[in-house]
Each structure stands twice: as structure tokens, then as C-alpha cells.
Design a protein around this motif. Structure first.
Motif, PDB file in Angstrom:
ATOM      1  N   ILE A 151      55.410  40.443  36.377  1.00 33.30           N
ATOM      2  CA  ILE A 151      54.089  41.418  36.956  1.00 33.30           C
ATOM      3  C   ILE A 151      52.894  39.859  37.600  1.00 33.30           C
ATOM      4  O   ILE A 151      53.411  38.579  36.191  1.00 33.30           O
ATOM      5  CB  ILE A 151      53.579  42.005  36.387  1.00 33.30           C
ATOM      6  CG1 ILE A 151      54.020  43.452  35.994  1.00 33.30           C
ATOM      7  CG2 ILE A 151      52.682  42.797  36.730  1.00 33.30           C
ATOM      8  CD1 ILE A 151      54.272  44.372  34.680  1.00 33.30           C
ATOM      9  N   SER A 152      52.613  40.055  38.340  1.00 36.86           N
ATOM     10  CA  SER A 152      51.582  38.515  39.164  1.00 36.86           C
ATOM     11  C   SER A 152      50.223  39.862  39.291  1.00 36.86           C
ATOM     12  O   SER A 152      50.365  40.763  39.915  1.00 36.86           O
ATOM     13  CB  SER A 152      52.484  38.145  40.111  1.00 36.86           C
ATOM     14  OG  SER A 152      53.172  37.134  39.556  1.00 36.86           O
ATOM     15  N   ILE A 153      49.341  39.222  38.671  1.00 35.98           N
ATOM     16  CA  ILE A 153      47.655  39.539  38.961  1.00 35.98           C
ATOM     17  C   ILE A 153      46.686  38.418  39.137  1.00 35.98           C
ATOM     18  O   ILE A 153      46.645  37.686  38.577  1.00 35.98           O
ATOM     19  CB  ILE A 153      47.823  40.881  37.992  1.00 35.98           C
ATOM     20  CG1 ILE A 153      48.224  41.223  37.627  1.00 35.98           C
ATOM     21  CG2 ILE A 153      45.706  40.832  38.354  1.00 35.98           C
ATOM     22  CD1 ILE A 153      47.610  42.615  36.330  1.00 35.98           C
ATOM     23  N   ASP A 154      46.841  38.491  40.702  1.00 40.96           N
ATOM     24  CA  ASP A 154      45.558  37.609  41.186  1.00 40.96           C
ATOM     25  C   ASP A 154      44.333  38.318  40.500  1.00 40.96           C
ATOM     26  O   ASP A 154      43.883  39.062  41.271  1.00 40.96           O
ATOM     27  CB  ASP A 154      46.101  37.437  42.545  1.00 40.96           C
ATOM     28  CG  ASP A 154      47.185  36.989  43.067  1.00 40.96           C
ATOM     29  OD1 ASP A 154      47.787  36.178  42.790  1.00 40.96           O
ATOM     30  OD2 ASP A 154      46.724  37.544  44.236  1.00 40.96           O
ATOM     31  N   TYR A 155      43.288  36.959  39.917  1.00 39.94           N
ATOM     32  CA  TYR A 155      42.376  37.697  39.468  1.00 39.94           C
ATOM     33  C   TYR A 155      41.347  37.280  40.027  1.00 39.94           C
ATOM     34  O   TYR A 155      41.128  35.761  40.759  1.00 39.94           O
ATOM     35  CB  TYR A 155      42.248  37.884  38.339  1.00 39.94           C
ATOM     36  CG  TYR A 155      42.680  36.111  37.200  1.00 39.94           C
ATOM     37  CD1 TYR A 155      41.425  35.542  37.125  1.00 39.94           C
ATOM     38  CD2 TYR A 155      44.014  35.795  36.913  1.00 39.94           C
ATOM     39  CE1 TYR A 155      41.574  34.097  36.639  1.00 39.94           C
ATOM     40  CE2 TYR A 155      44.358  35.040  36.792  1.00 39.94           C
ATOM     41  CZ  TYR A 155      42.635  34.114  36.246  1.00 39.94           C
ATOM     42  OH  TYR A 155      43.465  32.664  35.641  1.00 39.94           O
ATOM     43  N   HIS A 208      39.368  46.803  41.363  1.00 41.63           N
ATOM     44  CA  HIS A 208      39.772  47.375  42.972  1.00 41.63           C
ATOM     45  C   HIS A 208      40.898  46.054  42.716  1.00 41.63           C
ATOM     46  O   HIS A 208      41.345  45.397  43.819  1.00 41.63           O
ATOM     47  CB  HIS A 208      38.924  48.176  43.728  1.00 41.63           C
ATOM     48  CG  HIS A 208      38.899  49.120  43.857  1.00 41.63           C
ATOM     49  ND1 HIS A 208      40.226  50.019  43.880  1.00 41.63           N
ATOM     50  CD2 HIS A 208      37.684  49.916  43.094  1.00 41.63           C
ATOM     51  CE1 HIS A 208      39.474  51.108  43.733  1.00 41.63           C
ATOM     52  NE2 HIS A 208      38.365  51.201  43.194  1.00 41.63           N
ATOM     53  N   ALA A 209      39.053  44.587  42.361  1.00 45.01           N
ATOM     54  CA  ALA A 209      40.222  43.352  42.357  1.00 45.01           C
ATOM     55  C   ALA A 209      41.355  42.897  42.049  1.00 45.01           C
ATOM     56  O   ALA A 209      42.710  42.406  42.236  1.00 45.01           O
ATOM     57  CB  ALA A 209      39.232  43.021  42.290  1.00 45.01           C
ATOM     58  N   LEU A 210      41.565  43.933  40.876  1.00 48.23           N
ATOM     59  CA  LEU A 210      43.318  43.712  40.212  1.00 48.23           C
ATOM     60  C   LEU A 210      44.282  44.359  41.012  1.00 48.23           C
ATOM     61  O   LEU A 210      45.360  44.049  40.893  1.00 48.23           O
ATOM     62  CB  LEU A 210      42.613  44.321  38.168  1.00 48.23           C
ATOM     63  CG  LEU A 210      41.900  43.040  37.667  1.00 48.23           C
ATOM     64  CD1 LEU A 210      41.380  43.828  35.898  1.00 48.23           C
ATOM     65  CD2 LEU A 210      42.235  41.686  37.480  1.00 48.23           C
TER      66      LEU A 210
END
Length: 417
Positions: free
Chosen positions: A33-37, A160-162
Motif C-alpha cells: 500500500i502507498s498513499i500520497d498525502y 478525499h485527498a487520501l
């Protein structure tokens, strides 16, 4: 996991990882899992709940990532129903503010999100947002944000950004990466454990255990070469004492493993007493293990339950408990490539798949360790001589090496023995 709560921002802000910058990406290798925050957020991996990570905004809004699994298949309607049943709303039922359209997809996986207006136990209105992503028929990723009702716009934007920044690696590719890590781990352990067997001196180190900057306990760790059952190997003894406002906990771990990993014996005993009666009767629990051939037999005993199980020894990259506890300078040789291994992990009572990423640092080596699936990363720092200098656990505790004199100054002479 899906329970509305009040976030203690002072604690979180103290644990935000340094070096967070604009456009950063958080990732973990266990599930891919990757998340641009957002660049307004910091990242917290040392949490007091089961979150893998928390994203803390400067406005006080917090987003958390959880993983939920079941032994049977489930679908989005079942996930949503369970989420509602787990929420603690007091006397007021949740009010739906907004939810996603039918057949929403996130990172090519079925998903659903909603925002709810509900209340804390103190009666204050809050905005709770949840995003459910079906990673497989038995595993769901949950991103949750919550904030005071006055900050509902900020919380909704973070949710919504996550959501937009979420991605997950294809499972086939992830399985290949894990296999490569295991092969590297097998090569690494083959050389490291042989070198550990030649250790000629007994090593004793003391550690201070802190929580939120306050000393709550100490630990003594002794590693020595020895012989058990006519076989030479390495033994480790760990004595740990922890005091909280509610209880005092004493743990003794004794472990032995031969250099070839064919002989393994260990036990861990814990006594818990009430904080207001430290000398009174306590609750005792014990875990013991003996390896016989290609099976590790583990027994657990406590006042409330007892069980005995047998765990097959993995074919590759198996790390006995004694070698886990004694691993020091050996981490240096794992810095050249990502590694993984199997080991028995007592908190989950299973033979677990573990992942370690090792990087060189001015002091020696930094290890980012995932000890089991669905467990947040632990951070360890080792000196160039192999000494464990610092260990940050997911629950926010810090274990750091100190001298016996420093411990005596905190706890008194009679407590350090």
C-alpha cells in the motif's frame, strides 16, 4: 478500529516523523500500500490503536489507515453494516451527510465512502468520514478521518485527498517481491548466524523504557555463548519491569538456539499486579517452546486459557527467538538488499512473516521492522558494535540504552539487579 474517539494531538505531534515534505508518499511493503498525502500533514507510525499509520494535519484533523480481515468472504454491504454496529454514538444516531455513488472504484478496487455527523461521549458533534476499499474478498482497507463539526470541511478534504492518493501493488507482483525478500533473508541469516555462534564474550546491557517522555520501566538483556542439550549455541535472558498507572508488569524471557537453528528452547513468563498493590498476588502467564525436528511446539498457560500448538518450521529464512533478541551487528549485512524472514511472534501467537528494511546511519544501522502482517512498523537503531541503542514501538514507547547508574538514579539501587 471504527470507533469514534477524541484524538490527543499533543501526543501525536510529539511522534510525527521528521523530514516530512511536500508531495511525500507513505508506503509499506507488507501489503504493497502507498498513499500520497497532502504537504500539510505529518506522518505518525507509533500509535496507541491498531492503525498502520496516521496523517496529522496542522489544523488538528487526523486520518488513519486500518486493515481488517475475516476468515470468510465478505462484501461492501457487510463491511458497512459492521462499521455502523461498531460505532459508539451514545443516544444520538448517526446522520448521513454524504456518500459515494454506486460502484465507486479506488485503485481498481471496489470501494465506498461516507461522511457522518455523530457525537462524542461528551456530547460534542463531530464529522466522521470513512473510506472502505475491498483489497480482496477477505481483506478491506479502511481510511478514517474525524474532527469537530466546525472542522468538517477540512476533514472531508483530507478524506478525499487520501482516497485520491491511495494505491496498492498488484498481488502477483507483491508475492514475487516477498519471495525475493525471503531468498535474500535466507542468504543473510545463513552467514550472520554462523558468525554469531563464534561470539566468545557475555554481553550485558540496560535499557530505560519511556512513554510520552516519562520513565515507566527498565530492561536488562544478557547475551552469552552456552551449551544446552549437548549443543553449543547462544542464549539470551531479558528481564523487563514496567509500571503504569493501572498495573506493574514483570517479564522474564529465556531463550536458546543452536548455530544451525536445529535446536531451540525458550520461555517467557509475565506477572501482572495492580499498581496500588505491587506486592500483592498477581496474574501469571507463560509461553514455552521446544523445537523437535521440523516442528516448533508452543504452549501457553494463563488463569483464563491454556493451549498447545505445533508450528512447522519454514523451509527458508527462519529466525529463532534467541537470535532475534541477540541480533545486533548482523543487521549490517542486511543493508545491501531488502530482506524478509519467518519467526514466532508472541503478540499474535503465530509463526509470522516479517519484513525488515535496513539503512546505514552515522551511529550504525537503522532498521524499519514489520514483525507480522497488520502490525505497524517498529524502528530500531543499532550502534556499529551491534548494540541496540533505541527501539520505538508502535504503541509510542521508546526503549533506549542507558548505564546502570542512570537507571539507579531513576528507580533506586534495589530495583536494578
Amino acid at each position: 478500529m471504527m470507533r469514534c474517539c477524541t484524538t490527543v494531538l499533543v501526543v501525536l505531534c510529539c511522534l510525527v516523523l521528521p523530514g516530512v515534505c511536500a508531495g511525500a508518499t507513505w508506503s509499506e511493503p507488507m501489503f504493497g500500500i502507498s498513499i500520497d498525502y497532502p504537504d500539510t500533514c505529518g506522518v505518525v507510525e507509533q500509535t496507541t490503536d491498531r492503525a498502520l499509520v496516521k496523517f496529522v494535519g496542522h489544523d488538528g484533523v487526523v486520518g488513519s489507515l486500518y486493515l481488517e480481515t475475516q476468515e470468510q468472504d465478505w462484501d461492501l454491504p457487510a463491511v458497512k453494516k459492521r462499521a455502523l454496529s461498531q460505532l459508539a454514538f451514545g443516544a444520538k444516531q448517526p446522520l448521513l451527510v454524504e456518500e459515494s455513488p454506486h460502484r465507486t472504484m479506488v485503485a481498481d478496487h471496489r470501494a465506498h465512502w461516507w461522511t457522518l455527523r455523530t457525537q462524542t461521549e461528551n456530547g460534542g458533534d463531530v464529522l466522521l468520514g470513512q473510506l472502505f476499499i475491498m483489497l480482496s474478498p477477505r481483506r478491506v482497507a479502511v481510511i478514517q478521518v474525524e474532527a469537530a463539526w466546525e472542522q468538517r470541511d477540512e476533514a472531508t478534504r483530507l478524506l478525499h485527498a487520501l482516497r485520491e492518493g491511495f494505491s496498492v501493488e498488484a498481488q502477483e507482483r507483491l508475492a514475487e517481491e516477498h519471495l525475493e525478500r525471503l531468498r535474500a533473508g535466507d542468504r543473510w541469516l545463513g552467514g550472520v548466524l554462523e558468525a554469531m555462534a563464534t561470539q566468545a564474550e557475555t554481553q550485558t546491557r540496560w535499557y530505560l523504557i519511556e512513554s510520552e517522555g516519562r520513565a515507566i520501566g527498565y530492561e536488562r538483556r544478557v547475551v552469552r555463548p552456552t551449551t544446552e542439550l549437548g549443543v553449543s549455541g547462544l542464549s539470551v535472558e531479558v528481564r523487563r519491569h514496567v509500571e503504569t498507572n493501572r498495573h506493574h508488569e514483570r517479564t522474564i524471557v529465556r531463550a536458546f538456539a543452536s548455530a544451525d537453528r536445529q535446536v531451540e528452547i525458550w520461555e517467557a513468563r509475565t506477572t501482572v499486579t495492580a499498581a496500588d498493590r505491587p506486592g500483592g498476588a498477581g496474574l501469571d502467564s507463560a509461553t514455552t517452546a521446544v523445537r523437535s525436528g521440523e516442528v516448533l511446539s508452543v504452549t501457553f498457560e494463563s488463569p483464563t486459557r491454556t493451549w498447545q500448538r505445533e508450528f512447522p518450521i519454514p523451509d527458508m529464512a527462519y529466525l529463532p527467538l534467541a537470535h532475534q533478541l541477540a541480533m545486533g551487528v548482523g543487521w549490517r549485512d542486511a543493508a545491501s538488499e531488502p530482506v524478509a524472514y519467518f519467526s514466532y511472534y508472541m503478540p499474535v501467537e503465530l509463526m509470522a512473516f516479517a519484513i525488515a528494511d535496513v539503512t546505514a546511519s552515522p551511529a550504525g544501522w537503522d532498521v524499519r521492522l514489520y514483525p507480522a502482517p497488520k502490525r505497524a512498523a517498529q524502528r530500531l537503531r543499532f550502534g556499529r558494535d551491534g548494540a541496540l541503542l533505541r527501539h520505538e514501538t508502535p504503541d509510542g514507547r521508546v526503549v533506549r540504552v542507558v548505564s546502570p547508574g542512570e537507571l539507579r538514579a531513576v528507580f533506586g539501587d534495589e530495583r536494578i539487579r
